[in-house]
Design a protein around this motif. Structure first.
Motif, PDB file in Angstrom:
ATOM      1  N   ARG A 154       0.812  -0.892  -0.458  1.00 35.99           N
ATOM      2  CA  ARG A 154      -0.743  -0.333  -0.153  1.00 35.99           C
ATOM      3  C   ARG A 154       0.845   1.313   0.108  1.00 35.99           C
ATOM      4  NH1 ARG A 154      -4.545  -0.205  -1.488  1.00 35.99           N
ATOM      5  NH2 ARG A 154      -5.027   1.006  -0.274  1.00 35.99           N
ATOM      6  N   ARG A 155       1.927   1.186   0.649  1.00 33.83           N
ATOM      7  CA  ARG A 155       3.095   2.450   0.093  1.00 33.83           C
ATOM      8  C   ARG A 155       3.817   2.710  -1.026  1.00 33.83           C
ATOM      9  NH1 ARG A 155       7.530  -0.038   3.629  1.00 33.83           N
ATOM     10  NH2 ARG A 155       6.946  -1.713   2.055  1.00 33.83           N
ATOM     11  N   LYS A 156       2.806   1.752  -1.753  1.00 31.87           N
ATOM     12  CA  LYS A 156       3.791   1.987  -3.395  1.00 31.87           C
ATOM     13  C   LYS A 156       2.339   2.967  -3.897  1.00 31.87           C
ATOM     14  CE  LYS A 156       4.060  -2.336  -5.895  1.00 31.87           C
ATOM     15  NZ  LYS A 156       4.877  -2.973  -6.462  1.00 31.87           N
ATOM     16  N   VAL A 157       2.868   3.141  -4.989  1.00 29.96           N
ATOM     17  CA  VAL A 157       2.400   3.926  -5.845  1.00 29.96           C
ATOM     18  C   VAL A 157       2.009   3.676  -7.116  1.00 29.96           C
ATOM     19  CG1 VAL A 157       0.865   6.409  -6.785  1.00 29.96           C
ATOM     20  CG2 VAL A 157       1.536   6.061  -4.659  1.00 29.96           C
ATOM     21  N   VAL A 158       0.720   3.016  -8.032  1.00 26.01           N
ATOM     22  CA  VAL A 158       0.852   2.492  -9.037  1.00 26.01           C
ATOM     23  C   VAL A 158       0.042   3.013 -10.209  1.00 26.01           C
ATOM     24  CG1 VAL A 158       1.380   0.412  -8.474  1.00 26.01           C
ATOM     25  CG2 VAL A 158      -0.981   0.419  -8.852  1.00 26.01           C
ATOM     26  N   VAL A 159       0.206   2.959 -11.327  1.00 24.30           N
ATOM     27  CA  VAL A 159      -0.233   3.657 -11.885  1.00 24.30           C
ATOM     28  C   VAL A 159      -1.033   2.841 -12.907  1.00 24.30           C
ATOM     29  CG1 VAL A 159      -0.256   5.703 -14.338  1.00 24.30           C
ATOM     30  CG2 VAL A 159       1.576   5.491 -12.918  1.00 24.30           C
ATOM     31  N   GLU A 160      -2.319   3.303 -13.304  1.00 29.16           N
ATOM     32  CA  GLU A 160      -3.354   2.524 -14.016  1.00 29.16           C
ATOM     33  C   GLU A 160      -4.614   3.166 -14.988  1.00 29.16           C
ATOM     34  OE1 GLU A 160      -5.096  -0.772 -10.541  1.00 29.16           O
ATOM     35  OE2 GLU A 160      -6.474   0.969 -10.875  1.00 29.16           O
ATOM     36  N   VAL A 161      -4.643   2.319 -16.484  1.00 30.59           N
ATOM     37  CA  VAL A 161      -5.665   3.301 -17.045  1.00 30.59           C
ATOM     38  C   VAL A 161      -6.971   3.013 -16.948  1.00 30.59           C
ATOM     39  CG1 VAL A 161      -6.540   2.640 -19.284  1.00 30.59           C
ATOM     40  CG2 VAL A 161      -3.753   2.099 -19.026  1.00 30.59           C
TER      41      VAL A 161
END
Length: 156
Positions: free
Chosen positions: A93-100
């Motif tokens: 949950r600390r990681k920020v991911v990019v989604e379409v």
């Protein structure tokens, strides 16, 4: 001209397909006020999602050959346009991911869908052995191109 056998005919056809697909992608980008890099980013993000992989901005930048500032500008631009969103990672949950965003998927489907449908229709005319050969050839070309890109980056 040297070696104009059937292998070179296929190489030239592959080059022509690459050019046509690039032009098709450029038309999509132009019609939707996007950069070519935006389209490549959306494709990379959709490929990662299809593979069940989370894509951080850092991974996206590496996949596109962008530095950190360029990647941030890209993701910010796509986010402002409603094409992507930043979310917390599932596993960390600390990681920020990019989604379409789904709207971007629908936009792409409306433009690329007819070409995809025609391509699938063509492939349905081949038996499993022929499909395996096509798949193997395309993976080999992709891998050869990726290796060439890696070699270029090491030399520069």
């Amino acid at each position: 001209m040297p070696n104009q056998g059937p292998e070179m005919e296929i190489v030239h056809l592959l080059r022509a397909v690459t050019v046509e697909l690039g032009l098709h992608s450029a038309r999509f980008a132009h019609r939707n006020g996007m950069h070519a890099t935006d389209v490549r980013a959306l494709i990379a993000l959709m490929d990662a999602a299809r593979a069940g992989e989370e894509m951080t901005a850092g991974r996206l930048g590496a996949a596109l050959g962008l530095n950190s500032a360029g990647t941030t500008a890209l993701v910010d631009r796509l986010e402002r346009a409603g094409r992507v969103r930043r979310v917390r990672g599932e596993s960390d949950r600390r990681k920020v991911v990019v989604e379409v965003d789904e709207r971007a998927v629908e936009l792409g489907q409306s433009f690329f869908g007819p070409l995809i449908d025609r391509t699938v229709g063509l492939l349905q005319g081949y038996d499993e052995r022929e499909l395996a050969a096509i798949r193997g050839f395309l993976k080999g070309v992709r891998d050869a191109s990726a290796e060439g890109s890696r070699t270029e980056r090491r030399e520069s």
